[in-house]
Design a protein around this motif. Structure first.
Motif, mmCIF file in Angstrom:
data_model
loop_
_atom_site.group_PDB
_atom_site.id
_atom_site.type_symbol
_atom_site.label_atom_id
_atom_site.label_comp_id
_atom_site.label_asym_id
_atom_site.label_seq_id
_atom_site.Cartn_x
_atom_site.Cartn_y
_atom_site.Cartn_z
ATOM 1 N N VAL A 204 3.275 12.402 11.196
ATOM 2 C CA VAL A 204 4.609 11.775 11.180
ATOM 3 C C VAL A 204 5.683 12.843 11.340
ATOM 4 O O VAL A 204 6.634 12.678 12.125
ATOM 5 C CB VAL A 204 4.826 10.970 9.888
ATOM 6 C CG1 VAL A 204 6.267 10.454 9.819
ATOM 7 C CG2 VAL A 204 3.854 9.802 9.812
ATOM 8 N N ASN A 205 5.543 13.950 10.620
ATOM 9 C CA ASN A 205 6.531 15.029 10.732
ATOM 10 C C ASN A 205 6.572 15.610 12.138
ATOM 11 O O ASN A 205 7.635 16.018 12.627
ATOM 12 C CB ASN A 205 6.212 16.141 9.730
ATOM 13 C CG ASN A 205 6.596 15.786 8.312
ATOM 14 O OD1 ASN A 205 7.374 14.867 8.073
ATOM 15 N ND2 ASN A 205 6.049 16.516 7.347
ATOM 16 N N THR B 88 8.358 12.771 14.607
ATOM 17 C CA THR B 88 9.626 12.136 14.243
ATOM 18 C C THR B 88 10.682 13.212 14.025
ATOM 19 O O THR B 88 10.366 14.353 13.667
ATOM 20 C CB THR B 88 9.501 11.279 12.968
ATOM 21 O OG1 THR B 88 9.049 12.103 11.884
ATOM 22 C CG2 THR B 88 8.519 10.140 13.173
ATOM 23 N N ASN C 153 13.668 15.475 12.378
ATOM 24 C CA ASN C 153 13.942 15.946 11.024
ATOM 25 C C ASN C 153 15.096 15.165 10.397
ATOM 26 O O ASN C 153 15.894 14.521 11.091
ATOM 27 C CB ASN C 153 14.304 17.428 11.033
ATOM 28 C CG ASN C 153 13.088 18.323 11.171
ATOM 29 O OD1 ASN C 153 11.945 17.880 11.051
ATOM 30 N ND2 ASN C 153 13.327 19.589 11.429
ATOM 31 N N ARG D 205 10.751 15.003 7.897
ATOM 32 C CA ARG D 205 11.033 13.625 7.487
ATOM 33 C C ARG D 205 10.171 13.179 6.321
ATOM 34 O O ARG D 205 10.633 12.456 5.435
ATOM 35 C CB ARG D 205 10.859 12.675 8.675
ATOM 36 C CG ARG D 205 11.244 11.238 8.395
ATOM 37 C CD ARG D 205 11.563 10.514 9.671
ATOM 38 N NE ARG D 205 12.740 11.081 10.312
ATOM 39 C CZ ARG D 205 14.000 10.711 10.057
ATOM 40 N NH1 ARG D 205 14.230 9.779 9.143
ATOM 41 N NH2 ARG D 205 15.004 11.267 10.685
ATOM 42 N N LYS D 206 8.915 13.592 6.281
ATOM 43 C CA LYS D 206 8.025 13.236 5.184
ATOM 44 C C LYS D 206 7.810 14.390 4.212
ATOM 45 O O LYS D 206 6.899 14.365 3.393
ATOM 46 C CB LYS D 206 6.690 12.729 5.720
ATOM 47 C CG LYS D 206 6.791 11.390 6.441
ATOM 48 C CD LYS D 206 7.297 10.298 5.505
ATOM 49 C CE LYS D 206 7.384 8.955 6.200
ATOM 50 N NZ LYS D 206 7.887 7.900 5.281
#
Length: 273
Positions: free
Chosen positions: A23-24, A27, A29, A246-247
């Motif tokens: 996911v990081n 996607t 930041n 993001r995660k």
């Protein structure tokens, strides 16, 4: 928990962490000023009032957790904290990934012989010697010399910060991975020479380098911010984690940094021999 159940749990956590890595990767930041989500303490760098601990308050060997209690994000007295609460607050405040924020509290519950889902703990319980806490810390004296791990040893902190060789774009001092490794090597050598009860097993070496890597991956090595955090155990006004993934900071990403720091520490120790 029996060994088979622990194995399956670990597999689930590392699979979860891998998914967060993906996911990081794919996607964007988080934006500056929004690493802490709106509605949570620290949003846009606005942290709750800081109060130093009072007599009778519980604190541990971890400056980052102590700071959360000093700001009232964790209970100010540092007592009766659930393991889930610790994980949630560390995730929201410092942007460690949810996988990390389950793994560490669950590991802590295990060494305390407590139930992760049902029990609570006081911060001081995290300082059980040779669980996560270890000899040759960069901010605490060894337990042989000082059993109270709740407060930083300021000469160590100032010496660590004096090792900074990096500079940011505005000329402000930064600790680099090599700076931290060099001082960690010094602490290990000094501790081994002077502490008759010195111990640092392989797992504690990794804990040491992981703790030290937080200064890089969450604080960016910024000396001014680190002095506030390590000396006062206070989050600087306007501060947010440099990790904008993001995660959050995943275990996989964090462990790569920790291994780099540990390898460099071993190299500097070899030069001392």
């Amino acid at each position: 928990m029996n060994p088979i159940a622990k194995l399956f749990q670990s597999a689930k956590v590392f699979t979860w962490d891998f998914m967060l890595v993906l996911v990081n990767t794919f996607t964007p930041n988080l934006k500056s000023g929004e690493v802490v989500a709106q509605g949570h303490p620290g949003y846009k760098g606005k942290w709750p009032d800081y109060q130093p601990p009072k007599d009778g308050d519980s604190r541990c060997a971890c400056p980052a957790l102590n700071a959360l209690a000093n700001h009232g994000i964790l209970p100010r007295d540092g007592k009766n904290i659930s393991f889930k609460e610790m994980g949630r607050v560390v995730n929201e405040s410092y942007n460690f990934a949810p996988s990390f924020c389950f793994f560490v509290p669950n590991y802590s519950a295990n060494f305390m012989n407590k139930n992760y889902s049902k029990d609570t703990f006081d911060l001081a319980e995290l300082s059980q010697h040779n669980a996560i806490e270890h000899d040759a810390s960069l901010t605490r004296e060894d337990t042989h010399f000082n059993a109270d791990q709740s407060k930083p040893h300021i000469p160590f902190v100032e010496e660590l910060l004096s090792y900074a060789t990096g500079k940011d774009s505005e000329g402000r001092a930064l600790l680099t991975a090599d700076d931290i490794a060099r001082y960690s090597a010094k602490r290990r050598a000094d501790s081994q020479a002077n502490n008759p009860e010195f111990s640092l097993e392989t797992i504690h070496k990794f804990f040491s380098s992981s703790n030290n890597s937080t200064m890089l991956r969450i604080f960016g090595g910024r000396v001014d911010d680190l002095r506030t955090m390590l000396v006062e155990e206070r989050i600087p006004e306007g501060w947010e984690s440099v990790c904008q993934a993001r995660k959050g900071l995943t275990m996989a990403s964090f462990n790569r940094t920790a291994m780099t720091v540990e390898k460099a520490t071993t190299k500097f120790l070899a030069k001392k021999d």
